[in-house]
Design an enzyme around this catalytic site. Structure first.
Site, PDB file in Angstrom:
ATOM      1  N   CYS A 115     -34.444   0.813   4.282  1.00  0.00           N
ATOM      2  CA  CYS A 115     -35.805   1.246   3.865  1.00  0.00           C
ATOM      3  C   CYS A 115     -37.010   0.123   3.533  1.00  0.00           C
ATOM      4  CB  CYS A 115     -35.613   1.838   2.448  1.00  0.00           C
ATOM      5  SG  CYS A 115     -34.612   3.490   2.660  1.00  0.00           S
ATOM      6  N   HIS A 252     -42.221   1.873  -1.182  1.00  0.00           N
ATOM      7  CA  HIS A 252     -41.570   2.641  -0.526  1.00  0.00           C
ATOM      8  C   HIS A 252     -41.222   3.807  -1.332  1.00  0.00           C
ATOM      9  CE1 HIS A 252     -38.115   4.197   1.351  1.00  0.00           C
ATOM     10  NE2 HIS A 252     -37.047   3.767   0.432  1.00  0.00           N
ATOM     11  N   ASN A 282     -37.825  10.663   1.218  1.00  0.00           N
ATOM     12  CA  ASN A 282     -37.500   9.444   1.458  1.00  0.00           C
ATOM     13  C   ASN A 282     -37.344   9.250   3.073  1.00  0.00           C
ATOM     14  OD1 ASN A 282     -36.463   6.849   2.077  1.00  0.00           O
ATOM     15  ND2 ASN A 282     -35.014   6.907   0.376  1.00  0.00           N
TER      16      ASN A 282
HETATM   17  N1  ACO Z   1     -28.453  19.189  -7.295  1.00  0.00           N
HETATM   18  C1  ACO Z   1     -27.839  19.390  -8.629  1.00  0.00           C
HETATM   19  N2  ACO Z   1     -27.221  18.602  -9.128  1.00  0.00           N
HETATM   20  C2  ACO Z   1     -26.951  17.457  -8.472  1.00  0.00           C
HETATM   21  C3  ACO Z   1     -27.529  17.118  -7.263  1.00  0.00           C
HETATM   22  C4  ACO Z   1     -28.251  17.925  -6.855  1.00  0.00           C
HETATM   23  N3  ACO Z   1     -28.978  17.700  -5.384  1.00  0.00           N
HETATM   24  N4  ACO Z   1     -26.877  15.898  -6.966  1.00  0.00           N
HETATM   25  C5  ACO Z   1     -26.427  15.679  -8.100  1.00  0.00           C
HETATM   26  N5  ACO Z   1     -26.294  16.446  -8.796  1.00  0.00           N
HETATM   27  C6  ACO Z   1     -25.427  16.409 -10.236  1.00  0.00           C
HETATM   28  C7  ACO Z   1     -24.230  15.378 -10.228  1.00  0.00           C
HETATM   29  O1  ACO Z   1     -23.261  15.832  -9.520  1.00  0.00           O
HETATM   30  C8  ACO Z   1     -24.000  15.114 -11.857  1.00  0.00           C
HETATM   31  O2  ACO Z   1     -23.528  16.391 -12.285  1.00  0.00           O
HETATM   32  P1  ACO Z   1     -22.167  16.068 -13.209  1.00  0.00           P
HETATM   33  O3  ACO Z   1     -23.017  15.425 -14.242  1.00  0.00           O
HETATM   34  O4  ACO Z   1     -21.708  17.288 -13.743  1.00  0.00           O
HETATM   35  O5  ACO Z   1     -21.517  15.118 -12.825  1.00  0.00           O
HETATM   36  C9  ACO Z   1     -25.363  15.442 -12.366  1.00  0.00           C
HETATM   37  O6  ACO Z   1     -26.496  15.973 -11.168  1.00  0.00           O
HETATM   38  C10 ACO Z   1     -26.322  13.907 -12.375  1.00  0.00           C
HETATM   39  O7  ACO Z   1     -25.981  13.178 -11.138  1.00  0.00           O
HETATM   40  P2  ACO Z   1     -26.530  11.575 -11.291  1.00  0.00           P
HETATM   41  O8  ACO Z   1     -26.010  11.146  -9.749  1.00  0.00           O
HETATM   42  O9  ACO Z   1     -26.132  10.966 -12.642  1.00  0.00           O
HETATM   43  O10 ACO Z   1     -27.968  11.836 -11.205  1.00  0.00           O
HETATM   44  P3  ACO Z   1     -29.091  10.820 -11.327  1.00  0.00           P
HETATM   45  O11 ACO Z   1     -30.203  11.165 -12.435  1.00  0.00           O
HETATM   46  O12 ACO Z   1     -28.744   9.284 -11.366  1.00  0.00           O
HETATM   47  O13 ACO Z   1     -30.052  11.231 -10.308  1.00  0.00           O
HETATM   48  C11 ACO Z   1     -30.380  10.208  -7.995  1.00  0.00           C
HETATM   49  C12 ACO Z   1     -29.395  11.046  -8.812  1.00  0.00           C
HETATM   50  C13 ACO Z   1     -31.683  11.072  -7.754  1.00  0.00           C
HETATM   51  C14 ACO Z   1     -29.639  10.240  -6.485  1.00  0.00           C
HETATM   52  C15 ACO Z   1     -30.892   8.898  -8.550  1.00  0.00           C
HETATM   53  O14 ACO Z   1     -29.791   8.180  -8.905  1.00  0.00           O
HETATM   54  C16 ACO Z   1     -31.739   7.994  -7.819  1.00  0.00           C
HETATM   55  O15 ACO Z   1     -32.888   8.346  -7.383  1.00  0.00           O
HETATM   56  N6  ACO Z   1     -31.133   6.973  -7.287  1.00  0.00           N
HETATM   57  C17 ACO Z   1     -31.826   5.930  -6.574  1.00  0.00           C
HETATM   58  C18 ACO Z   1     -31.614   6.288  -5.231  1.00  0.00           C
HETATM   59  C19 ACO Z   1     -32.529   5.930  -4.042  1.00  0.00           C
HETATM   60  O16 ACO Z   1     -33.789   5.610  -4.403  1.00  0.00           O
HETATM   61  N7  ACO Z   1     -31.953   5.592  -2.910  1.00  0.00           N
HETATM   62  C20 ACO Z   1     -32.842   5.145  -1.856  1.00  0.00           C
HETATM   63  C21 ACO Z   1     -32.844   3.568  -1.489  1.00  0.00           C
HETATM   64  S1  ACO Z   1     -33.505   3.374  -0.371  1.00  0.00           S
HETATM   65  C22 ACO Z   1     -32.632   3.349   1.321  1.00  0.00           C
HETATM   66  O17 ACO Z   1     -32.359   2.169   1.611  1.00  0.00           O
HETATM   67  C23 ACO Z   1     -31.939   4.638   1.855  1.00  0.00           C
END
Ligand code: ACO
Length: 325
Positions: A115, A252, A282
């Site tokens: 990214c 980004h 993304n």
């Molecule tokens: N829909 C519904 N529920 C979901 C989904 C979904 N798509 N995905 C996960 N959940 C659930 C999980 O299973 C979890 O359930 P549980 O509590 O029963 O176990 C709950 O939602 C919370 O999950 P978390 O992973 O703790 O959610 P979080 O608030 O951390 O959000 C997210 C997840 C959006 C991925 C966040 O962590 C994030 O944005 N992280 C950064 C990711 C990022 O920016 N990546 C790109 C980097 S750049 C690159 O090089 C690709």
């Protein structure tokens, strides 16, 4: 003291034809529009069909950038394509873009920093242009992340989209001050110890397969804001500029919460932040040029504006570049 600067001559972007909304995703995996919007800010993204390869998206974006610059392929002598989703293991997507725009001279190569790829590519092109070896560079960020997603994994498949953006940079003489147009500074970092936080579990040299994206989302989030803030501060320090002087912050586009938290930490007013993650998801190395093009075309980014771009991605890699448009 006078110095060579890499001036922005033109920008363009391209999105695949098919739009995929959160409501569409509700039919594929156990998720909801509300969850996706609340956690990420994403409402929709574009997904490439089989005919829309990374190089095809890149060619369309490159042609749009050339048209915006009022230049032809003959005027360009360097093509850098930032991508983690090349059409083939080789040849490079950059050489395919080079051919696609009808260019048979100069040099073209791919650059892989996930990214952060576009920031790395701008920094690299800037160094080529400032060295005097090349005159005009086409810097492309093009991705088809939909090809490397596990469409059964709701924790990743809702986050990404496909697209491409391109910037034309040209070597011109500046006064050597932060009032100059062009790339004023760039700061690149990486730390391979974080590789397991965000990676693809395949590749030609290991599994001989393409693999799919794996991410510890919470962990990425934890590091992202601090890393981004560090390299943006480095750019302010190197140029004697500040958050107040910035006209546009174009990060980004991974997640609205990371973007908002980064701007807050840096003291950048939210109205200066360009956000397209709601519309594009993304798109990895394509996200910054897509956002720059949107903000340029709708009249927000004007000639002379001070624009900060920054990113964090797999590796981890992270970086910033400060550009006076
Ligand atoms: N829909 C519904 N529920 C979901 C989904 C979904 N798509 N995905 C996960 N959940 C659930 C999980 O299973 C979890 O359930 P549980 O509590 O029963 O176990 C709950 O939602 C919370 O999950 P978390 O992973 O703790 O959610 P979080 O608030 O951390 O959000 C997210 C997840 C959006 C991925 C966040 O962590 C994030 O944005 N992280 C950064 C990711 C990022 O920016 N990546 C790109 C980097 S750049 C690159 O090089 C690709």
């Amino acid at each position: 003291m006078k110095r060579t600067r890499s001036i922005v001559r033109g920008i363009g972007s391209y999105l695949p034809k098919r739009k995929l909304t959160n409501q569409d995703l509700e039919k594929l995996v156990d998720t909801s529009h509300e969850w996706i919007v609340q956690r990420t800010g994403i409402e929709e993204r574009y997904i490439a069909d089989d005919s829309e390869t990374t190089s095809i998206l890149g060619i369309k974006a490159a042609e749009a950038a050339l048209a915006d610059a009022g230049l032809r392929a003959d005027d360009i002598d360097l093509v850098i394509c930032a991508t983690s989703t090349p059409d083939y293991t080789f040849p490079s997507t950059a050489t395919m873009i080079q051919t696609g725009i009808g260019m048979t001279h100069g040099a073209a190569f791919d650059l892989q920093a996930v990214c952060t790829g576009f920031v790395y590519a701008v920094a690299t092109a800037d160094k080529f242009l400032r060295s005097g070896s090349h005159k005009r560079a086409l810097v492309v960020g093009a991705e088809t992340f939909s090809r490397i997603l596990d469409w059964n994994d709701r924790t990743t498949c809702v986050l990404f989209g496909d697209g491409a953006g391109a910037l034309v940079l040209e070597a011109q003489e500046g006064e050597g001050t932060s009032a100059d147009r062009g790339v004023l500074t760039s700061h690149l970092r990486s730390d391979g110890r974080y590789r397991d936080k965000l990676y693809v579990d395949g590749g030609p040299g290991s599994t001989k397969t393409t693999g799919v994206l794996k991410m510890e989302g919470k962990e990425v989030f934890k590091f992202a804001v601090g890393m981004v803030a560090d390299v943006v501060q480095d750019a302010f320090k190197a140029t004697g500029t500040s958050a107040e002087e910035l006209d546009w912050f174009v990060p980004h586009q991974a997640n609205r919460r990371i973007i908002t938290a980064s701007a807050d930490k840096l003291g950048i007013a939210q109205e200066k932040v360009v956000i397209t993650v709601n519309k594009h998801g993304n798109t990895s190395a394509a996200s910054i040029p897509l956002a720059l093009d949107a903000a340029r075309k709708d009249g927000r980014i004007k000639d002379g504006d001070l624009v900060m771009i920054e990113a964090i991605g797999g590796g981890f890699t992270w970086g910033s570049a400060l550009i006076r448009w």
